[in-house]
Design a protein around this motif. Sequence first.
Motif: not given
Length: 659
Positions: A261-279
């Motif tokens: 969606d134009p106002r959706n803050l996501g970008r690559y489809g990695f956010g949930l997994k990348g942010a979580s696995w980084s921690q």
Amino acid sequence: MIFTVLRRLQHSELGMFHAYRKLGKEGSKQRAVNFDGDVVDRVFPSAKDTDKILIDCTYQQDASTIDTVQQWLKRQDKNWRFEGNCPKSDYYNFVEPGCLFAMTVDAGVTPAKASWVVIPNTAPSYRIILDHAESGGLASASMIALYGDECAHVRRVLGSHYPDLFEEAPGMFLKKDDNENDMAPDPVGTFHMLANAGHDLQSAIADLVDNAISEGATSIDITFPNPNNGGRWMCIRDNGDGMSPEELRKAMIVGKRRAYDPRNLGRYGFGLKGASWSQADTLTVMSKKNGVVSNLTWDKEHLERTGRWAVLDDPIPEQYMYAATLSGVAGTSVLLTNMRPPAKTPAVRGVDPYNVEVAEVHKHLGLVFHRFLTGDARGHNPVAIMINGVHVTPNNPLLHPLTKQHAQKQIECQTGDKTPPAKITLQAHVLPTEEQIKQHHAQEGEVAVRSELERLSLGGRMNENQGLYFYRLDRLIKWGGWCGVFAEDEHTKLLRVAVDFERDADDAMKVNISKREVQLSVRLREAIKEAVKEGRADARSRYDKKPAKPQKPTPNDKNNAPTPSPNGGTGGPQPPTPANVTTGGSRRPTPAPADQVIFRIVAMEGKWQKSQGFLKETMIQVNENFLPLVSLVQTIENNSEAKKALAEFLDTLDVQANA
């Protein structure tokens, strides 16, 4: 929360062992192993709340006996001592300076649980451990604490050579499946790649908050308990739209492409997994939609054990349910368990590292989401974010009553041959000087002044935070610095430029996977340089302008008129002439009359603002750009009765405007 602690023992510490004392080598009466304060802070981040930490320890009592006793860490000035057990067996007659003390400790339970061993210099495991890069920190520190992948080699060595004391850490291996595409990405390798995508704790949480906001959440509740009470874990729960079981399965796919969606803050489809696995090594997502609840888990240990992309649907452990349970008709909980500690322990004198972490997360979220928190983000309802039940306070780094806002300017950025150019909006903001901030908040007290200076300096120095503030879809993603447009300049330290852009500028500005970095093309740099010329000149002018020197009023000047400033305004209220009356040798100023009216011409929003000074005088700030009122104030500045009449007239206008 299992850490591995390594230390090469010193002569003074070996008195802990009776066998060493019997040899007559003891030089002191110390009966403990020293623990560095930095190590204790990392392993026990709430250690400053206590002077004693209990640990149930398993150790080698003698050549054939393994025993468990309770020992403790006791505070000793800035550092600690590991006490409570002095082995009497002659088994330890090998100890000498430089032998290796190794301990694994589970700090997520109370009392903590540990196993420790002393390894002689001649043992094969001694060389194997110290020859590996994991122990490299001992070259510059007397003790190190390692976690997770930081000590996989050491854990394997300890488990292999001392199996009665230590469990061998799981290795990384793949089970080949003949029916499986052998060109598929390695699960463990992909896990490590995403875990190193450039996130720290604050930015990782912000990425997860992005997801919640994008799904319509208006309430986000973050639970981040003390890691020494149940281990290091976190839950981000929201009241957004939620996901069906099928939608959740798609969301857990790494790099899953979808239309945003134009106002959706996501970008690559990695956010949930990348942010979580980084921690964390374990990511569990529970979601509810239309009353149907589902949950799935990615677990690093399971990936290592199976070598496959195998997602789990096991029930969430009961200990986390109070934070993860979704009470509404829809919503999502992101649960991070087996979280890794920060690589560097945050340090603030006299404050626990855990409390510092919580405070830093508060500040970070309040900054990057300030438009969402105040309801100023386009296309979104106001969002409330809480951490451990405490609301996050928004911090607009461009906002202050004395900030000079310049007109918005728009520049275009060509993104492709067949696509319309992306529009980027720039607005320069010139902050007040430190002295202006102090004067403006003086009547609120010293604490308020310090708080406002801290807020606007973002916990650092104003000079470091000048520059470009990039807002992607109203979310602040990068701030401070000029990205090669200008060099950092002390004379422009008050200038901050908001750069607003939409999704269509992502590629042209090379927004990275963690949405924390951007790059500017040559043309974009040139356009920004031209667009902020006036703002830079204004920032230099405000910085260079010296406050007017106070003009001593004569003893007969009862009005105590403000001193004219070089730009035709007033230099602010001046204290009355001190009376020549002494008490105990000190001079005391005569208080200003309570009915005195003082006008100040300043940069501000609005046309004027009335307040009361600390001596009960009436203070009226006038916008320096509202020229008719400025001219009138300057005309009557030496006439106290006229100033009172003007103040009453402005009061009347305010009443009528608010009626």
